[in-house]
Write a protein that holds these residues in place. Structure first.
Motif, PDB file in Angstrom:
ATOM      1  N   ALA A 410       0.834  -1.207   0.000  1.00 34.71           N
ATOM      2  CA  ALA A 410       0.000   0.000   0.000  1.00 34.71           C
ATOM      3  C   ALA A 410       0.868   1.256   0.000  1.00 34.71           C
ATOM      4  O   ALA A 410       0.622   2.191  -0.768  1.00 34.71           O
ATOM      5  CB  ALA A 410      -0.913  -0.009   1.219  1.00 34.71           C
ATOM      6  N   ILE A 425      -7.357   0.122  -1.218  1.00 35.41           N
ATOM      7  CA  ILE A 425      -7.869   0.008   0.157  1.00 35.41           C
ATOM      8  C   ILE A 425      -7.668   1.328   0.893  1.00 35.41           C
ATOM      9  O   ILE A 425      -8.567   1.810   1.588  1.00 35.41           O
ATOM     10  CB  ILE A 425      -7.144  -1.142   0.898  1.00 35.41           C
ATOM     11  CG1 ILE A 425      -7.460  -2.472   0.237  1.00 35.41           C
ATOM     12  CG2 ILE A 425      -7.546  -1.178   2.358  1.00 35.41           C
ATOM     13  CD1 ILE A 425      -6.702  -3.624   0.822  1.00 35.41           C
ATOM     14  N   VAL A 426      -6.480   1.923   0.739  1.00 33.63           N
ATOM     15  CA  VAL A 426      -6.207   3.173   1.448  1.00 33.63           C
ATOM     16  C   VAL A 426      -7.163   4.269   0.996  1.00 33.63           C
ATOM     17  O   VAL A 426      -7.698   5.031   1.804  1.00 33.63           O
ATOM     18  CB  VAL A 426      -4.742   3.605   1.222  1.00 33.63           C
ATOM     19  CG1 VAL A 426      -4.503   4.979   1.806  1.00 33.63           C
ATOM     20  CG2 VAL A 426      -3.801   2.605   1.856  1.00 33.63           C
ATOM     21  N   GLN A 429     -10.621   3.846   2.602  1.00 34.15           N
ATOM     22  CA  GLN A 429     -10.805   3.733   4.045  1.00 34.15           C
ATOM     23  C   GLN A 429     -11.348   5.014   4.669  1.00 34.15           C
ATOM     24  O   GLN A 429     -11.799   5.005   5.790  1.00 34.15           O
ATOM     25  CB  GLN A 429      -9.514   3.286   4.720  1.00 34.15           C
ATOM     26  CG  GLN A 429      -8.362   4.247   4.655  1.00 34.15           C
ATOM     27  CD  GLN A 429      -8.407   5.236   5.778  1.00 34.15           C
ATOM     28  OE1 GLN A 429      -8.883   4.935   6.850  1.00 34.15           O
ATOM     29  NE2 GLN A 429      -7.926   6.436   5.498  1.00 34.15           N
ATOM     30  N   PHE A 430     -11.306   6.143   3.924  1.00 34.70           N
ATOM     31  CA  PHE A 430     -11.755   7.382   4.546  1.00 34.70           C
ATOM     32  C   PHE A 430     -13.272   7.422   4.697  1.00 34.70           C
ATOM     33  O   PHE A 430     -13.797   8.166   5.510  1.00 34.70           O
ATOM     34  CB  PHE A 430     -11.259   8.585   3.729  1.00 34.70           C
ATOM     35  CG  PHE A 430      -9.771   8.760   3.800  1.00 34.70           C
ATOM     36  CD1 PHE A 430      -9.184   9.325   4.920  1.00 34.70           C
ATOM     37  CD2 PHE A 430      -8.956   8.322   2.769  1.00 34.70           C
ATOM     38  CE1 PHE A 430      -7.815   9.474   5.003  1.00 34.70           C
ATOM     39  CE2 PHE A 430      -7.577   8.464   2.845  1.00 34.70           C
ATOM     40  CZ  PHE A 430      -7.013   9.037   3.967  1.00 34.70           C
ATOM     41  N   ILE A 437     -13.091  -2.281   1.386  1.00 34.70           N
ATOM     42  CA  ILE A 437     -12.002  -2.588   2.309  1.00 34.70           C
ATOM     43  C   ILE A 437     -11.996  -4.071   2.636  1.00 34.70           C
ATOM     44  O   ILE A 437     -10.964  -4.741   2.596  1.00 34.70           O
ATOM     45  CB  ILE A 437     -12.152  -1.772   3.606  1.00 34.70           C
ATOM     46  CG1 ILE A 437     -12.087  -0.281   3.291  1.00 34.70           C
ATOM     47  CG2 ILE A 437     -11.076  -2.155   4.598  1.00 34.70           C
ATOM     48  CD1 ILE A 437     -12.390   0.571   4.474  1.00 34.70           C
TER      49      ILE A 437
END
Lengths: 473, 498
Positions: A410, A425-426, A429-430, A437
């Motif tokens: 990542a 994914i990063v 995630q917010f 995710i």
């Protein structure tokens, strides 16, 4: 031939009885067969040999007075014990404790003698499993019951082979681990205090809009229902659409996964090609200048954060020297060089260190001294006996580190702007975008589990020590 | 010739000779780094200040080479380092002025022939104090300092003077196993100075107390042997030095550094290049990067230690139970932990932070959870081995309860590999912290943390690359120190290597 199969079945059945899980599986898989056989067993069981024998032995022991002599023996032992510890116990306490011990021993002795006597007379304790086992011994029974008991026989044949049994057990274990991973990740995201609906729709969203959003994404269902949907989605590659952007999660993951995997595999290859020779060189010249330098560099490689290394590479090779492109673009082989090196640095360092320590340990084993004593040259000894054996723990480390690399990708992906699964994914995630995710994390975990499963199975075939251990158990 | 062959093993066995070699190589490398940086390839200008440092380091390197040659000759000819070579160490002490810790540590090591762990502790205690003072003194060049700065500096200087005195007393008075009773008073004073975070003072105080008060010879010998093994390894000792230096700095910076310079925007000094007032320059909000890095050490150490201590306790407990009790307990615990083990630590941390938000507490929890299975496995393997030993059987025969056996017999005897493992993974935790902060998932962006500083620096990579280079170097140095210390501890504590 047929007789042989029957014998194998009997033996495996007997062994499988020792483990609760297998016993349970065997009875469930052969349920129709067992129902019929159990009825026959009940109607046939008129044999009272066992009860009669037990009664006789009990009577015999009582008349000899064995129990009383044990009682005295235990009383004396207990008295001495408490005297030694200098603790006071009343006579009654000691007496009752001794009585309990004597009773236990009496029961054990009765059972032992009964079994002994019956075995002498050619009988054995009649139980259902023993009865079924005796039936299995005749090939005719197997042929007749083949159809209703087909699943049970299949399982028996499978576990009669230690390799197949091992592979099957590992597979089942992996499936449970993956289900566990799915449950864990989903639960973590489920108990999150954040509300995706208000995050995406904004603060001005009306309650009706939020209800509608939750309905579309099935967020209004109870926990277990949602969990079941999520696990089912992972198994069927249908994770629904992401909360934001209306994209299909499964197909986005399918698009991004190969990119990450390609870079990871190249990194592993690079690590192996560089690290193994370095490890061997270092181990054959321990504490030399070369060895110290290599290990010093390896430790620095372990200590560099991926993202910083990436930034420094971009600064030097893209901005100052203008040799390599700073961002990754699929199809451009040059743009892959920096990400691969950055991602593989830690792994290279670990493998080199592991190879060195593993080989050093092997070189001091007795069988290496034997190999030297029988006249092999140093290089023959090294390549024939040492390196192969030293590789075993190294391969395990590679398998384990591969997982860490997929996870750590990542950061590297963010630095080089790679559209891989890690940066996906990063990015998600917010919100937090639960299906995205969860899908990303679980599919990575599945890949890692599969890689480790493959390595374990390879070992079962390659490592003679594991092979012999498996056959014994 | 015969003699020379006989003395070859003296070269290998000598405590100082490998360190001498290591020192000149490192000094040479550092001076080369300064040489490269003294010349700007873009503009063709020479930076005289950096070039002067290069000259100083080069001189140190040559002196070091000369000493090394002399030591080698002495060792080969007589089997021991002569007084004359040892006296050269006093000259090499001058390298302390340039901040060359490698040469200084070597010089101290060379001067004193009779090495006790106390001497080493005292040397590094003093060096730590000196470096802290030097780093804090950089504040004089700033436009203003905090109110507590003068007082804190005076106290630090008094401490440093006291440490020099202790160093001389220790070198003269402390023997291998015994110290005069009166040393206990000194020991207590030294322990008080450990309040600045200088853990070498703690070690020295404890060691002096042990030698002056205790009559347990075997305990003292054990203590001596363990520290001799660790301090023999110069990289491990230097690693420990840097970690303790960072720790002391994070404690002392509270009084000597101005937090406002690190967090408050100053638009009149945006993106300044490195200068005496701003040694590492300023960032896009005019904040002093040097101060930010100093305050960042606090966070990195806190998160590193906390996210290692928590899984060590939880994982150690679970692993201990799994290893000690029946196969069923073992199976249940280990299979559950397998689930955690299947998810890479960083991904699990990202998932946990996604669910609960990015802040320091969540970061510590997220990193801790992922590390539990590793420690549980290590502990389980040790407990499996230890619980088969005779002393456990005899404890059981004496009627001790299971819990008491686990915590009084088994756990203390399986701690060594856990200590080694945790030292090696603190470095990993420091990297993970800064990586997650870099992604915007770690420490809150307004707090000066190394990852956060780098995140800002990465956007100015092209024009102001020093913004990204210095925090990265800080991370590498700290992680490298933990790794070196971990390797040294492993070599010292692993009974197989005896």
């Amino acid at each position: 031939m047929n007789f042989g199969v029957s014998a194998v079945l009997t033996r495996t059945f007997e062994e499988a009885q020792k483990r609760v899980m297998y016993r349970f599986l065997l009875y469930v898989l052969g349920l129709p067969l067992h129902l019929v056989v159990y009825l026959i067993y009940l109607s046939k069981r008129k044999d009272h040999t066992y009860e009669a024998a037990i009664a006789a032995v009990q009577q015999e022991l009582k008349t000899v007075g064995g129990k009383n002599s044990w009682l005295e023996e235990y009383e004396e032992q207990l008295q001495r014990k408490w005297e030694f510890f200098q603790e006071k116990r009343s006579r009654e306490e000691i007496h009752s404790e001794a009585e309990q011990l004597a009773e236990v021993r009496f029961q054990e002795e009765v059972e032992r003698r009964t079994a002994e006597r019956l075995a002498q007379d050619g009988f054995r304790k009649e139980t259902y499993s023993a009865y079924f086992q005796s039936l299995l011994e005749s090939p005719m029974f197997v042929i007749v019951s083949l159809l209703p008991g087909i699943f049970m026989y299949g399982l028996l044949l499978l576990i009669s082979n230690p390799f197949l049994k091992y592979i099957m057990e590992r597979l089942v274990q992996s499936v449970f681990v993956i289900i566990g991973v799915g449950t864990l990740v989903f639960t973590i995201l489920y108990i999150s205090p954040f509300d995706p609906a208000s995050n995406i729709l904004g603060e001005s969203a009306t309650p009706e809009q939020i209800v509608a959003f939750n309905q579309i994404h099935r967020l209004d269902l109870p926990y277990l229902q949602q969990l079941w949907n999520a696990l089912k989605g992972i198994a069927t590659f249908d994770l629904g659409s992401a909360f934001a952007g209306n994209e299909d999660v499964a197909s986005s993951i399918a698009n991004k996964f190969p990119i990450t995997l390609t870079i990871a595999i190249f990194s592993v290859l690079m690590a192996i090609v560089i690290a193994i020779p370095i490890g061997i060189l270092s181990a054959t010249r321990p504490n030399s200048f070369l060895d110290t330098t290599f290990m010093f560099i390896a430790l620095i490689g372990l200590s560099i954060p991926n993202f910083w290394q990436g930034l420094i590479f971009i600064l030097n090779f893209s901005i100052k020297l203008n040799w390599l492109p700073a961002t990754y673009s699929p199809g451009n082989a040059l743009s892959m060089i920096m990400p691969v090196i950055v991602l593989g640095t830690g792994l290279t360092a670990s493998i080199a260190r592991m190879m060195r320590s593993s080989l050093l340990e092997i070189i001091h084993e007795d069988y290496i001294i034997t190999a030297r004593a029988k006249g092999l040259t140093k290089s023959q000894m090294l390549w024939k006996h040492a390196v192969g054996n030293a590789m075993i723990p190294v391969i395990t480390v590679i398998g384990l580190m591969f997982g860490g690399m997929l996870g750590g990708a990542a950061v590297t992906e963010k630095v080089f702007n790679i559209k891989g699964i890690g940066s996906y994914i990063v990015d998600k995630q917010f919100i937090p975008d639960i299906p995205a995710i969860m899908g990303g994390v679980v599919y990575i975990a599945i890949t890692i589990s599969l890689v480790n499963l493959l390595i374990d199975i390879l070992y079962a075939f390659l490592d003679p020590r594991i092979r012999s251990k498996m056959k014994q158990s | 010739m015969e003699d020379k062959l006989n003395n070859r093993h003296a070269l290998v066995l000598s405590k100082e000779y490998p360190q001498a070699n290591f020192t000149w190589i490192i000094s040479l490398i550092i001076s080369m780094v300064f040489l490269v940086n003294s010349y700007s390839f873009k503009t063709g200008e020479m930076n005289t200040f950096v070039f002067a440092i290069f000259i100083a380091y080069l001189a140190t390197t040559f002196l070091q080479l000369f000493i090394t040659r002399k030591m080698k000759r002495d060792l080969l000819d007589t089997g021991a380092i002569q007084k004359k070579a040892r006296r050269l160490g006093y000259i090499q002490l001058i390298s302390l002025v340039t901040g060359n810790i490698f040469a200084a540590a070597f010089a101290f090591n060379l001067i004193n022939e009779r090495k006790t762990p106390e001497y080493t502790f005292a040397v590094y205690m003093f060096l730590t104090q000196l470096f802290v003072i030097a780093i804090s003194a950089m504040n004089i060049f700033k436009p203003y300092v905090t109110d507590t700065f003068p007082l804190a500096m005076v106290v630090l200087l008094i401490f440093a003077a006291f440490h020099v005195a202790v160093l001389i007393i220790v070198a003269k008075m402390v023997g291998d196993v015994k110290a005069p009773r009166s040393m206990a008073i000194v020991a207590i004073l030294v322990l008080l100075t450990a309040l600045t975070g200088n853990l070498f003072a703690l070690l020295l105080g404890w060691s002096l107390l042990l030698k002056s008060m205790s009559n347990d010879r075997s305990r003292i010998m054990k203590w001596n042997v363990m520290w001799e093994k660790i301090t023999r390894n110069s990289t491990a000792t230097l690693g420990m030095f840097f970690i303790i230096l960072m720790l002391t700095i994070s404690v002392v910076s509270r009084f000597t550094f101005d937090y406002a310079l690190a967090v408050e925007n100053d638009y009149s000094h945006i993106l300044q290049p490195p200068s005496l007032a701003y040694p590492f320059g300023t960032d896009n909000f005019g904040r002093d990067v040097f101060s930010r890095i100093i305050f960042g050490a606090r966070i990195s150490l806190l998160v590193g230690f906390a996210s290692t201590a928590i899984p060590v306790i939880i994982g150690g407990f679970l692993g201990g139970i799994a290893g000690y009790y029946s196969t069923r307990t073992d199976n249940v615990i280990m299979r559950l932990l397998d689930v955690l083990y299947a998810i890479p630590g960083i991904l699990l941390a990202i998932a946990i932070i996604a669910a609960f938000g990015a802040n320091t507490t969540n970061l510590i929890i997220a990193l801790s959870v992922g590390a539990i299975p590793t420690y549980a496995r290590t502990m389980r393997a040790n407990v499996l081995m230890v619980s088969n030993y005779d002393f456990v059987d005899s404890a059981r025969a004496l009627g001790t309860s299971d819990m008491s056996i686990i915590f009084k017999q088994v756990v203390p005897n399986s701690l060594a590999p856990m200590i080694v493992k945790s030292t090696l993974t603190i470095g990993g935790a420091v990297i993970a912290t800064s990586s997650l902060s870099y992604l915007g998932l770690g420490v809150e962006p307004h707090i000066p943390e190394w990852g956060n500083i780098l995140r800002v620096g990465s956007t100015y990579l092209e024009s102001h690359s020093y913004l990204a280079i210095f925090p990265g170097l800080a991370i590498i140095l700290l992680v490298l120190s933990f790794n070196f210390l971990g390797d040294g501890l492993r070599d010292a504590l692993d009974p197989r290597l005896d």
